[in-house]
Design a protein around this motif. Structure first.
Motif, PDB file in Angstrom:
ATOM      1  N   PRO A 240       0.815  -1.223   0.000  1.00  0.00           N
ATOM      2  CA  PRO A 240       0.000   0.000   0.000  1.00  0.00           C
ATOM      3  C   PRO A 240       0.849   1.275   0.000  1.00  0.00           C
ATOM      4  CG  PRO A 240      -0.763  -1.546   1.674  1.00  0.00           C
ATOM      5  CD  PRO A 240       0.535  -2.079   1.159  1.00  0.00           C
ATOM      6  N   VAL A 241       0.377   2.269  -0.704  1.00  0.00           N
ATOM      7  CA  VAL A 241       1.020   3.584  -0.734  1.00  0.00           C
ATOM      8  C   VAL A 241      -0.053   4.618  -0.389  1.00  0.00           C
ATOM      9  CG1 VAL A 241       1.988   5.338  -2.291  1.00  0.00           C
ATOM     10  CG2 VAL A 241       2.837   2.985  -2.399  1.00  0.00           C
ATOM     11  N   THR A 242       0.299   5.547   0.500  1.00  0.00           N
ATOM     12  CA  THR A 242      -0.652   6.601   0.878  1.00  0.00           C
ATOM     13  C   THR A 242      -0.222   7.920   0.246  1.00  0.00           C
ATOM     14  OG1 THR A 242      -1.170   5.494   2.951  1.00  0.00           O
ATOM     15  CG2 THR A 242      -1.669   7.841   2.835  1.00  0.00           C
ATOM     16  N   VAL A 243      -1.162   8.548  -0.450  1.00  0.00           N
ATOM     17  CA  VAL A 243      -0.897   9.844  -1.074  1.00  0.00           C
ATOM     18  C   VAL A 243      -1.538  10.897  -0.176  1.00  0.00           C
ATOM     19  CG1 VAL A 243      -1.268  11.238  -3.144  1.00  0.00           C
ATOM     20  CG2 VAL A 243      -0.812   8.772  -3.354  1.00  0.00           C
ATOM     21  N   ALA A 244      -0.690  11.763   0.398  1.00  0.00           N
ATOM     22  CA  ALA A 244      -1.181  12.746   1.377  1.00  0.00           C
ATOM     23  C   ALA A 244      -1.227  14.140   0.773  1.00  0.00           C
ATOM     24  CB  ALA A 244      -0.265  12.733   2.592  1.00  0.00           C
ATOM     25  N   ASN A 245      -1.950  15.042   1.455  1.00  0.00           N
ATOM     26  CA  ASN A 245      -2.127  16.440   1.012  1.00  0.00           C
ATOM     27  C   ASN A 245      -2.822  16.518  -0.333  1.00  0.00           C
ATOM     28  OD1 ASN A 245      -0.571  17.018   3.191  1.00  0.00           O
ATOM     29  ND2 ASN A 245       0.946  18.256   2.100  1.00  0.00           N
ATOM     30  N   CYS A 246      -3.767  15.617  -0.591  1.00  0.00           N
ATOM     31  CA  CYS A 246      -4.457  15.711  -1.883  1.00  0.00           C
ATOM     32  C   CYS A 246      -5.934  16.032  -1.668  1.00  0.00           C
ATOM     33  CB  CYS A 246      -4.279  14.419  -2.674  1.00  0.00           C
ATOM     34  SG  CYS A 246      -5.068  12.989  -1.934  1.00  0.00           S
ATOM     35  N   GLU A 247      -6.652  16.248  -2.746  1.00  0.00           N
ATOM     36  CA  GLU A 247      -8.082  16.545  -2.669  1.00  0.00           C
ATOM     37  C   GLU A 247      -8.823  15.421  -3.401  1.00  0.00           C
ATOM     38  OE1 GLU A 247     -10.276  18.963  -1.181  1.00  0.00           O
ATOM     39  OE2 GLU A 247     -11.447  17.313  -2.023  1.00  0.00           O
ATOM     40  N   PRO A 248      -9.300  14.396  -2.658  1.00  0.00           N
ATOM     41  CA  PRO A 248      -9.909  13.236  -3.318  1.00  0.00           C
ATOM     42  C   PRO A 248     -11.059  13.589  -4.260  1.00  0.00           C
ATOM     43  CG  PRO A 248      -9.487  12.752  -1.004  1.00  0.00           C
ATOM     44  CD  PRO A 248      -9.195  14.201  -1.186  1.00  0.00           C
ATOM     45  N   SER A 249     -11.813  14.659  -3.952  1.00  0.00           N
ATOM     46  CA  SER A 249     -12.969  14.973  -4.819  1.00  0.00           C
ATOM     47  C   SER A 249     -12.522  15.409  -6.217  1.00  0.00           C
ATOM     48  CB  SER A 249     -13.845  16.047  -4.172  1.00  0.00           C
ATOM     49  OG  SER A 249     -13.142  17.265  -4.154  1.00  0.00           O
ATOM     50  N   HIS A 250     -11.265  15.812  -6.373  1.00  0.00           N
ATOM     51  CA  HIS A 250     -10.771  16.204  -7.709  1.00  0.00           C
ATOM     52  C   HIS A 250     -10.348  14.991  -8.536  1.00  0.00           C
ATOM     53  CE1 HIS A 250      -9.504  20.464  -6.135  1.00  0.00           C
ATOM     54  NE2 HIS A 250     -10.802  20.316  -6.244  1.00  0.00           N
ATOM     55  N   LEU A 251     -10.400  13.807  -7.909  1.00  0.00           N
ATOM     56  CA  LEU A 251      -9.798  12.625  -8.555  1.00  0.00           C
ATOM     57  C   LEU A 251     -10.823  11.520  -8.821  1.00  0.00           C
ATOM     58  CD1 LEU A 251      -6.612  12.776  -6.381  1.00  0.00           C
ATOM     59  CD2 LEU A 251      -6.534  12.582  -8.870  1.00  0.00           C
ATOM     60  N   THR A 252     -12.114  11.873  -8.796  1.00  0.00           N
ATOM     61  CA  THR A 252     -13.163  10.844  -8.856  1.00  0.00           C
ATOM     62  C   THR A 252     -12.980   9.886 -10.043  1.00  0.00           C
ATOM     63  OG1 THR A 252     -14.572  12.475  -7.859  1.00  0.00           O
ATOM     64  CG2 THR A 252     -15.674  10.546  -8.723  1.00  0.00           C
ATOM     65  N   ALA A 253     -12.781  10.436 -11.237  1.00  0.00           N
ATOM     66  CA  ALA A 253     -12.691   9.569 -12.429  1.00  0.00           C
ATOM     67  C   ALA A 253     -11.451   8.668 -12.341  1.00  0.00           C
ATOM     68  CB  ALA A 253     -12.615  10.426 -13.686  1.00  0.00           C
ATOM     69  N   VAL A 254     -10.373   9.206 -11.795  1.00  0.00           N
ATOM     70  CA  VAL A 254      -9.129   8.437 -11.687  1.00  0.00           C
ATOM     71  C   VAL A 254      -9.317   7.295 -10.687  1.00  0.00           C
ATOM     72  CG1 VAL A 254      -6.669   8.595 -11.099  1.00  0.00           C
ATOM     73  CG2 VAL A 254      -7.815  10.531 -12.212  1.00  0.00           C
ATOM     74  N   LEU A 255      -9.986   7.607  -9.569  1.00  0.00           N
ATOM     75  CA  LEU A 255     -10.199   6.579  -8.540  1.00  0.00           C
ATOM     76  C   LEU A 255     -11.085   5.459  -9.084  1.00  0.00           C
ATOM     77  CD1 LEU A 255     -10.611   8.872  -5.389  1.00  0.00           C
ATOM     78  CD2 LEU A 255      -8.552   7.758  -6.262  1.00  0.00           C
ATOM     79  N   GLU A 256     -12.095   5.829  -9.894  1.00  0.00           N
ATOM     80  CA  GLU A 256     -12.969   4.806 -10.499  1.00  0.00           C
ATOM     81  C   GLU A 256     -12.153   3.854 -11.365  1.00  0.00           C
ATOM     82  OE1 GLU A 256     -16.133   3.801 -10.133  1.00  0.00           O
ATOM     83  OE2 GLU A 256     -15.924   5.170  -8.440  1.00  0.00           O
ATOM     84  N   LYS A 257     -11.250   4.415 -12.162  1.00  0.00           N
ATOM     85  CA  LYS A 257     -10.452   3.584 -13.075  1.00  0.00           C
ATOM     86  C   LYS A 257      -9.452   2.719 -12.293  1.00  0.00           C
ATOM     87  CE  LYS A 257     -12.440   4.482 -16.844  1.00  0.00           C
ATOM     88  NZ  LYS A 257     -13.132   3.420 -17.610  1.00  0.00           N
ATOM     89  N   LEU A 258      -8.927   3.249 -11.196  1.00  0.00           N
ATOM     90  CA  LEU A 258      -8.011   2.430 -10.370  1.00  0.00           C
ATOM     91  C   LEU A 258      -8.771   1.253  -9.763  1.00  0.00           C
ATOM     92  CD1 LEU A 258      -5.835   5.189  -8.656  1.00  0.00           C
ATOM     93  CD2 LEU A 258      -5.054   3.487 -10.315  1.00  0.00           C
ATOM     94  N   LYS A 259     -10.027   1.514  -9.355  1.00  0.00           N
ATOM     95  CA  LYS A 259     -10.846   0.413  -8.799  1.00  0.00           C
ATOM     96  C   LYS A 259     -11.095  -0.630  -9.882  1.00  0.00           C
ATOM     97  CE  LYS A 259     -13.597   3.146  -5.724  1.00  0.00           C
ATOM     98  NZ  LYS A 259     -14.923   3.693  -5.619  1.00  0.00           N
ATOM     99  N   GLU A 260     -11.415  -0.149 -11.090  1.00  0.00           N
ATOM    100  CA  GLU A 260     -11.661  -1.089 -12.196  1.00  0.00           C
ATOM    101  C   GLU A 260     -10.418  -1.954 -12.471  1.00  0.00           C
ATOM    102  OE1 GLU A 260     -13.962   1.545 -15.139  1.00  0.00           O
ATOM    103  OE2 GLU A 260     -13.310  -0.161 -16.343  1.00  0.00           O
ATOM    104  N   ALA A 261      -9.239  -1.380 -12.218  1.00  0.00           N
ATOM    105  CA  ALA A 261      -7.987  -2.124 -12.436  1.00  0.00           C
ATOM    106  C   ALA A 261      -7.726  -3.119 -11.307  1.00  0.00           C
ATOM    107  CB  ALA A 261      -6.820  -1.147 -12.569  1.00  0.00           C
ATOM    108  N   GLY A 262      -8.587  -3.072 -10.261  1.00  0.00           N
ATOM    109  CA  GLY A 262      -8.454  -4.051  -9.174  1.00  0.00           C
ATOM    110  C   GLY A 262      -7.881  -3.479  -7.891  1.00  0.00           C
ATOM    111  N   CYS A 263      -7.599  -2.173  -7.860  1.00  0.00           N
ATOM    112  CA  CYS A 263      -7.020  -1.581  -6.639  1.00  0.00           C
ATOM    113  C   CYS A 263      -8.110  -1.412  -5.581  1.00  0.00           C
ATOM    114  CB  CYS A 263      -6.479  -0.182  -6.925  1.00  0.00           C
ATOM    115  SG  CYS A 263      -5.167  -0.166  -8.128  1.00  0.00           S
ATOM    116  N   GLU A 264      -7.700  -1.525  -4.329  1.00  0.00           N
ATOM    117  CA  GLU A 264      -8.595  -1.125  -3.236  1.00  0.00           C
ATOM    118  C   GLU A 264      -8.160   0.259  -2.791  1.00  0.00           C
ATOM    119  OE1 GLU A 264      -9.242  -3.677   0.209  1.00  0.00           O
ATOM    120  OE2 GLU A 264      -8.719  -5.329  -1.155  1.00  0.00           O
ATOM    121  N   LEU A 265      -9.128   1.078  -2.411  1.00  0.00           N
ATOM    122  CA  LEU A 265      -8.780   2.448  -2.034  1.00  0.00           C
ATOM    123  C   LEU A 265      -9.350   2.788  -0.670  1.00  0.00           C
ATOM    124  CD1 LEU A 265      -9.691   4.074  -5.464  1.00  0.00           C
ATOM    125  CD2 LEU A 265      -7.384   3.640  -4.626  1.00  0.00           C
ATOM    126  N   GLU A 266      -8.543   3.433   0.146  1.00  0.00           N
ATOM    127  CA  GLU A 266      -9.053   3.957   1.423  1.00  0.00           C
ATOM    128  C   GLU A 266      -8.969   5.471   1.340  1.00  0.00           C
ATOM    129  OE1 GLU A 266      -6.570   2.047   4.339  1.00  0.00           O
ATOM    130  OE2 GLU A 266      -7.548   0.112   3.997  1.00  0.00           O
TER     131      GLU A 266
END
Ligand code: EPZ
Length: 418
Positions: free
Chosen positions: A248-274
């Protein structure tokens, strides 16, 4: 010239921090030209593009100081309305001085931006919008010349969603007489950030976060102070690094709401996200699933992460199709990834990426900012040593990328070559 020597290693782990967003800071710096006082921007990383913009603002007559992550721009003595070829040819975002200088000094001369490694990149929408606001615009001897007796509000419909044209028009319209309405305006977070700064300066802009913006012109703007938003593209690059890792890698100081489409595609690739308020932890999949992808204006998947996501797909179990609809020629990284034994074919602007078992380290060449980031990611997971040359591209938009990635387990050395 410098290059990176990268030893492949998929054992990244830990927390990596995101810096302020280059593409929000560049227009914010230009917006400071609209006041005759001292504005302050915080969360400023050390990037070549920001140095180039500082140089341009100084040529125009502003005083720019950058210390401890805060930039002060004093635009009291702004008097020279020109963006010369030497600076515009280094950085296209120099065109952001067009709107502010036109409205403040009533005339401006900006070197006409040429094509670049990601495509032809016209500026017709910027110029048409300035004409709609009452400017006379001509292009002569490689320069855009724009003049006005005073800009007047207008209804402007953008035939294409453009971040740059939306921001430039906003910066021109805030001091124009009367009301301007922008239709089909871009909604990227960098546009919202510019609106927030302009409104802090006293502008009257409604419709933030939508494609219709209404601007009521005001007589003057006053200096302002603002924290710049985190860089969603840097955050996305690090999330993809995590997805390529084994831990696991944690990305800090970011704004998750700006990354919605990216997070969806990472999930589709099989990643789990917290996901928390300003951190995202990516738990990589045991095997990466293929994902089809189309880049689109925000809130769609960003073109600035297309190359990096392509790297993730080079190791997927199956075939992915990737299409860049924003910059249909933005595939210069593909030939370099194939040098690392990726299996990618381009057919009519769609990249077909057939996943391979592993990439194989080799010498490759960076062609633009995001392509360089993609090559660094690829080098980090390739078997053996990868050498990425022409890394000045990466320093334009990522602050000390090798130091940040090494802090979570990468092995990247910066080396001077003659
Ligand atoms: C901004 O460029 C970013 N640059 C780019 O990031 C980013 O890739 C792009 O937006 C798209 O998100 C900065 O913010 C400094 P556009 P911009 O106008 O404003 C067409 C990076 O790596 N178009 O939104 O120039 C254009 O060709 C850089 O950090 C016209 O046809 O992009 C493209 O197809 C690279 N006429 C589409 O619109 C125009 O007058 C969107 O471009 C203007 C644009």
């Amino acid at each position: 010239m410098e290059r990176f020597i990268i030893q492949g290693n998929r054992n990244l782990a830990g927390t990596i921090k995101v810096s302020g967003a280059k593409n929000a800071i560049l227009p914010a710096m230009a917006a400071c030209l609209l006041t005759s006082g001292k504005s302050v921007l915080h969360n400023i990383p050390n990037l070549i593009d920001l140095k180039t913009m500082s140089h341009l603002l100084r040529v125009i007559g502003a005083r720019v100081d950058n210390e401890n992550g805060s930039m002060t721009i004093d635009a009291r003595d702004v008097c020279y309305p020109e963006a010369p070829y030497e600076l515009v040819s280094k950085m296209r975002a120099s065109i952001y001085v067009l709107g502010p200088l036109l409205t403040r000094l009533k005339e401006v001369r900006v070197s006409f931006p040429g094509g670049c490694a990601i495509g032809t990149r016209p500026v017709d929408l910027h110029l048409k919008a300035m004409e709609s606001l009452g400017a006379t615009v001509s292009v002569e001897h490689g320069y855009i010349n724009a003049k006005t007796d005073g800009l007047k509000g207008a209804d402007i419909y953008f035939t294409k969603s453009s971040v740059g044209a939306t921001i430039n028009t906003l910066m021109a319209a805030v001091l124009a007489e009367g009301k301007t309405r922008l239709f089909n305006a871009a909604m990227e977070p960098e546009v919202d950030s510019t609106i927030e700064l302009l409104n802090k300066m006293g502008a009257k802009i409604d419709g933030i976060g939508t494609t219709t913006l209404e601007i009521e012109g005001v007589e003057e703007l006053l200096p302002a102070e603002m924290d710049m938003i985190p860089d969603r593209i840097e955050a996305g690059t690090f999330l993809i690094a995590g997805a390529l890792s084994k831990n696991p890698v944690t990305v800090a100081n970011c704004e998750p709401s700006h990354l919605t489409a990216v997070l969806e595609k990472l999930k589709e690739a099989g990643c789990e996200l917290e996901i928390e308020e300003s951190t995202i932890t990516v738990i990589p999949p045991v095997s990466i699933k293929p994902v089809n992808l189309m880049t689109l204006p925000y809130p769609g998947f960003p073109t600035d992460l297309q190359a990096q996501f392509t790297v993730l797909m080079t190791l997927a179990e199956g075939v992915s199709f990737i299409e860049d609809t924003i910059f249909p020629e933005r595939y210069m990284h593909i030939a370099e990834l194939n040098r690392l034994q990726a299996n990618i074919k381009i057919d009519r602007n769609i990249a077909a990426v057939r996943g391979v078992k592993e990439l194989s380290g080799a010498e490759v060449m960076a062609t633009d900012l995001r392509a360089s980031a993609a090559l660094v990611l690829a080098g980090m997971v390739a078997n053996g040593t990868t050498i990425v040359s022409r890394i000045y591209h990466i320093d334009r938009g990522y602050e000390c990328i090798e130091k940040k990635l090494n802090s979570i387990g990468a092995n990247i050395i910066r080396e001077e070559v003659s």
